[in-house]
Each structure stands twice: as structure tokens, then as C-alpha cells.
Design a protein around this motif. Structure first.
Motif, PDB file in Angstrom:
ATOM      1  N   ALA A  80       0.839  -1.203   0.000  1.00  0.00           N
ATOM      2  CA  ALA A  80       0.000   0.000   0.000  1.00  0.00           C
ATOM      3  C   ALA A  80       0.875   1.254   0.000  1.00  0.00           C
ATOM      4  CB  ALA A  80      -0.913  -0.002   1.219  1.00  0.00           C
ATOM      5  N   LYS A  81       1.950   1.230   0.770  1.00  0.00           N
ATOM      6  CA  LYS A  81       2.863   2.367   0.822  1.00  0.00           C
ATOM      7  C   LYS A  81       3.576   2.545  -0.507  1.00  0.00           C
ATOM      8  CE  LYS A  81       6.299   4.420   3.937  1.00  0.00           C
ATOM      9  NZ  LYS A  81       7.065   4.205   5.189  1.00  0.00           N
ATOM     10  N   SER A  82       3.988   1.430  -1.112  1.00  0.00           N
ATOM     11  CA  SER A  82       4.674   1.483  -2.402  1.00  0.00           C
ATOM     12  C   SER A  82       3.736   1.966  -3.501  1.00  0.00           C
ATOM     13  CB  SER A  82       5.221   0.101  -2.751  1.00  0.00           C
ATOM     14  OG  SER A  82       5.797   0.081  -4.033  1.00  0.00           O
ATOM     15  N   ASP A  83       2.489   1.475  -3.487  1.00  0.00           N
ATOM     16  CA  ASP A  83       1.517   1.878  -4.508  1.00  0.00           C
ATOM     17  C   ASP A  83       1.237   3.370  -4.437  1.00  0.00           C
ATOM     18  OD1 ASP A  83       1.377  -0.698  -5.382  1.00  0.00           O
ATOM     19  OD2 ASP A  83      -0.495  -1.181  -4.353  1.00  0.00           O
ATOM     20  N   LYS A  84       1.182   3.918  -3.240  1.00  0.00           N
ATOM     21  CA  LYS A  84       0.944   5.353  -3.072  1.00  0.00           C
ATOM     22  C   LYS A  84       2.081   6.162  -3.676  1.00  0.00           C
ATOM     23  CE  LYS A  84      -0.012   8.878   0.442  1.00  0.00           C
ATOM     24  NZ  LYS A  84      -0.172   9.131   1.907  1.00  0.00           N
ATOM     25  N   ALA A  85       3.325   5.716  -3.440  1.00  0.00           N
ATOM     26  CA  ALA A  85       4.486   6.414  -3.988  1.00  0.00           C
ATOM     27  C   ALA A  85       4.504   6.321  -5.512  1.00  0.00           C
ATOM     28  CB  ALA A  85       5.768   5.827  -3.400  1.00  0.00           C
ATOM     29  N   LYS A  86       4.165   5.129  -6.050  1.00  0.00           N
ATOM     30  CA  LYS A  86       4.134   4.961  -7.502  1.00  0.00           C
ATOM     31  C   LYS A  86       3.064   5.845  -8.138  1.00  0.00           C
ATOM     32  CE  LYS A  86       5.870   0.197  -7.591  1.00  0.00           C
ATOM     33  NZ  LYS A  86       5.524  -1.225  -7.868  1.00  0.00           N
ATOM     34  N   LYS A  87       1.913   5.931  -7.485  1.00  0.00           N
ATOM     35  CA  LYS A  87       0.822   6.751  -8.005  1.00  0.00           C
ATOM     36  C   LYS A  87       1.234   8.221  -8.039  1.00  0.00           C
ATOM     37  CE  LYS A  87      -4.131   7.659  -7.334  1.00  0.00           C
ATOM     38  NZ  LYS A  87      -4.072   9.117  -7.223  1.00  0.00           N
ATOM     39  N   ARG A  88       1.897   8.674  -6.976  1.00  0.00           N
ATOM     40  CA  ARG A  88       2.373  10.052  -6.946  1.00  0.00           C
ATOM     41  C   ARG A  88       3.378  10.301  -8.060  1.00  0.00           C
ATOM     42  NH1 ARG A  88       5.530  10.640  -1.966  1.00  0.00           N
ATOM     43  NH2 ARG A  88       7.149   9.710  -3.254  1.00  0.00           N
ATOM     44  N   GLY A  89       4.301   9.361  -8.250  1.00  0.00           N
ATOM     45  CA  GLY A  89       5.296   9.518  -9.305  1.00  0.00           C
ATOM     46  C   GLY A  89       4.674   9.554 -10.682  1.00  0.00           C
ATOM     47  N   THR A  90       3.680   8.683 -10.914  1.00  0.00           N
ATOM     48  CA  THR A  90       3.005   8.655 -12.214  1.00  0.00           C
ATOM     49  C   THR A  90       2.282   9.962 -12.488  1.00  0.00           C
ATOM     50  OG1 THR A  90       2.715   6.246 -12.089  1.00  0.00           O
ATOM     51  CG2 THR A  90       1.279   7.446 -13.599  1.00  0.00           C
ATOM     52  N   GLU A  91       1.605  10.486 -11.471  1.00  0.00           N
ATOM     53  CA  GLU A  91       0.858  11.731 -11.651  1.00  0.00           C
ATOM     54  C   GLU A  91       1.796  12.906 -11.886  1.00  0.00           C
ATOM     55  OE1 GLU A  91      -1.508  11.844  -8.122  1.00  0.00           O
ATOM     56  OE2 GLU A  91      -3.172  10.758  -9.046  1.00  0.00           O
ATOM     57  N   VAL A  92       2.896  12.967 -11.162  1.00  0.00           N
ATOM     58  CA  VAL A  92       3.863  14.047 -11.365  1.00  0.00           C
ATOM     59  C   VAL A  92       4.464  13.962 -12.763  1.00  0.00           C
ATOM     60  CG1 VAL A  92       6.098  14.987 -10.626  1.00  0.00           C
ATOM     61  CG2 VAL A  92       4.395  14.328  -8.914  1.00  0.00           C
ATOM     62  N   HIS A  93       4.739  12.736 -13.230  1.00  0.00           N
ATOM     63  CA  HIS A  93       5.234  12.557 -14.597  1.00  0.00           C
ATOM     64  C   HIS A  93       4.239  13.107 -15.611  1.00  0.00           C
ATOM     65  CE1 HIS A  93       8.504   9.938 -13.243  1.00  0.00           C
ATOM     66  NE2 HIS A  93       8.963   9.971 -14.482  1.00  0.00           N
ATOM     67  N   GLY A  94       2.968  12.810 -15.387  1.00  0.00           N
ATOM     68  CA  GLY A  94       1.951  13.283 -16.314  1.00  0.00           C
ATOM     69  C   GLY A  94       1.877  14.800 -16.376  1.00  0.00           C
ATOM     70  N   TYR A  95       1.872  15.436 -15.216  1.00  0.00           N
ATOM     71  CA  TYR A  95       1.854  16.903 -15.188  1.00  0.00           C
ATOM     72  C   TYR A  95       3.146  17.467 -15.775  1.00  0.00           C
ATOM     73  CZ  TYR A  95      -2.298  16.825 -12.210  1.00  0.00           C
ATOM     74  OH  TYR A  95      -3.569  16.638 -11.717  1.00  0.00           O
ATOM     75  N   GLY A  96       4.264  16.791 -15.472  1.00  0.00           N
ATOM     76  CA  GLY A  96       5.550  17.263 -15.985  1.00  0.00           C
ATOM     77  C   GLY A  96       5.611  17.216 -17.499  1.00  0.00           C
ATOM     78  N   GLU A  97       5.056  16.153 -18.084  1.00  0.00           N
ATOM     79  CA  GLU A  97       5.032  16.037 -19.543  1.00  0.00           C
ATOM     80  C   GLU A  97       4.255  17.190 -20.168  1.00  0.00           C
ATOM     81  OE1 GLU A  97       3.503  12.948 -23.042  1.00  0.00           O
ATOM     82  OE2 GLU A  97       3.274  12.423 -20.920  1.00  0.00           O
ATOM     83  N   ARG A  98       3.139  17.536 -19.585  1.00  0.00           N
ATOM     84  CA  ARG A  98       2.330  18.630 -20.123  1.00  0.00           C
ATOM     85  C   ARG A  98       3.019  19.977 -19.935  1.00  0.00           C
ATOM     86  NH1 ARG A  98      -3.224  17.653 -17.170  1.00  0.00           N
ATOM     87  NH2 ARG A  98      -3.734  19.637 -18.203  1.00  0.00           N
TER      88      ARG A  98
END
Length: 273
Positions: A80-98
Motif C-alpha cells: 500500500a505504501k509502495s503503490d501510493k508512492a508509484k501513483k504520486r510519481g506517475t501523476e507528477v510525470h503526467g503533469y511534468g510532460e504537459r
């Protein structure tokens, strides 16, 4: 002789993505290779600490559960802790790409606002001009694929314009050494896919690094991702193959020629008291 044949295709799934070659064979991804081929002793302590923290922080909640359910909750705590970190990283990547493409970004969750603002400030401070963003790469000779974050031109600390290959990281612990191997694999890819899916020769860069983004700011962290580092990546790839294929090195039990021998070879003696 190459392991795979063109053209490469990135396949999106509900759980993420993977890569296939022209014959439909799956090509190992860079992060998968490193995940399987590089030992991570720190993860053992991290997993133990995550479980212990969950037990302490959720003590009252867990005592209300049946023992088997309590055990399951603790077993899954680290995921659960790892999934939360991965989700944050994925979302930041998405915003960063835009952001790096110059697109307008709205609706940012409060918990990610600091990360996104930090990345936007980074782009301004280093005068980043994107060349390639979120592009699929492939190396047929060594048999791997991946998706790089960014190749860009930026202004370094000396005022010089440089072409760099960069990867966005949101790890709270900083940049791990395997990031350099990851970037080397991208750097020495043979081809990348353009927006139309055409394979083009990989863009040469002057260096590699990571953009470490957190809620307080974003830093440019240089990485040594040269030809020697690329050799280390290939060693990790070989180790992955060894680990995944080692079970095939062990054969089935060998039966004796005579399964019922007439002579017993063990003699038991009673000890005298």
C-alpha cells in the motif's frame, strides 16, 4: 545476431505497459531488467520497517480484526505504501510532460501542487527547451526497450546550453545509483519512436541526469551514464537472465537402478547406560 525484430510497439494495459517486437514477442523493459537484475538490500529493511510502522500506527484498528485478517493487513502494508508512492510519481510525470510541452495544467490535487509548482520553476530556471518527451526507445542488438522522460536543451550553471537526457524522480530518499544505469540504457538505444510511430536513430546527448522533484523544490542531479555504465546495465541484464533461468539448471530426481536393494547399510546400536 539480434534477439528481436522491428517494428517495436508499446502496448498499454490496465496495469501499465509493455513492449512487443515485429513478431509479437515481448521485449524486456529497462526498468523491469533493473528491477530483476540489480540487488536491492535496502528494500528488505524498508519492507520490515513499513510492516512495523503499520502495526504501531494501526494498532487499535488491527486488534478489532480476526488474526488471519490482521495478518493479511500487515502483509499488504508495504505494498500500500509502495503503490501510493508509484501513483504520486506517475501523476507528477503526467503533469511534468504537459508542462514541458508548454501546455496549461489545471485541476492539480492539493497534495501534488508543491511538486508541480517546483517542476514548473525548474523549467523556468534552467530555460528548458524540450527535444523529445516521453518517447519509446529500443535496442535490437541487446534486446531491450523503454520509455525515456525527456531529452532537452537547457542552460547549465555556467550559462552554457547543453543537450541532456533526463529522468524525473520523486523518490523521498533521493536518486538511487541504478538511475545511472537506466539512463545509460536510454542513451545507448538504437532508435526512438516519433509521434507517428516511425523508428528514428537515437538522438545523441552530451550527458544525463535526474530531476529530483518534491514539494519543496526540484534539483538537477547529474549521473554518470557513459559507455562503462552501459556495460554495467548489460551485466544487470545478464544477471536477470541468470536469476530467471536458474531453475532450469536443476534437473529432476535421479531414480536408482534398483529401487529395492536387499542389503541394508545402516546398523543402529543401543547405547549402554
Amino acid at each position: 545476431m539480434t534477439k528481436f525484430v522491428p517494428p517495436i510497439k508499446r502496448v498499454e494495459t490496465a496495469k501499465g505497459h509493455h513492449y512487443k517486437d515485429g513478431n509479437g514477442h515481448r521485449i524486456p523493459g529497462v526498468t523491469t531488467i533493473l528491477g530483476d537484475g540489480v540487488p536491492k538490500p535496502a528494500l528488505i529493511n524498508w519492507a520490515a520497517n513499513s510492516t512495523a510502522e503499520a502495526a504501531v500506527d494501526r494498532w487499535d484498528e488491527l486488534t478489532e480484526l480476526q488474526p488471519s485478517a490482521r495478518l493479511k493487513e500487515l502483509q499488504n502494508a508495504r505494498y500500500a505504501k509502495s503503490d501510493k508512492a508509484k501513483k504520486r510519481g506517475t501523476e507528477v510525470h503526467g503533469y511534468g510532460e504537459r508542462l514541458v510541452k508548454g501546455e496549461k495544467v489545471t485541476g492539480i490535487p492539493d497534495e501534488l501542487r508543491g511538486h508541480v509548482e517546483a517542476y514548473a520553476t525548474f523549467l523556468d530556471k534552467f530555460e528548458v527547451d524540450p527535444i523529445l518527451v516521453e518517447a519509446t526507445i529500443v535496442n535490437y542488438r541487446y534486446g531491450y526497450a523503454g520509455t525515456l522522460d525527456l531529452i532537452c536543451e537547457l542552460t547549465d550553471e555556467k550559462g552554457a546550453r547543453r543537450t541532456l537526457l533526463l529522468d524525473i524522480k520523486t523518490n523521498e530518499k533521493g536518486i538511487f545509483g541504478e538511475t545511472a544505469l537506466q539512463l545509460a540504457a536510454y542513451r545507448y538505444a538504437e532508435f526512438y519512436l516519433d509521434a507517428d510511430g516511425n523508428e528514428l536513430p537515437m538522438i545523441p546527448v552530451e550527458g544525463c541526469g535526474a530531476i529530483l522533484v518534491n514539494s519543496d523544490g526540484a534539483q538537477l542531479i547529474p549521473c554518470t551514464s557513459d559507455e562503462n555504465t552501459f556495460k554495467s546495465f548489460r551485466i544487470a541484464y545478464a544477471m536477470r537472465d541468470i536469476v530467471n533461468g536458474s531453475r532450469d539448471l536443476v534437473g529432476a530426481p535421479v531414480p536408482p537402478q534398483d529401487p529395492n536393494p536387499s542389503t541394508a547399510r545402516i546398523v543402529y546400536e543401543e547405547s549402554s547406560k
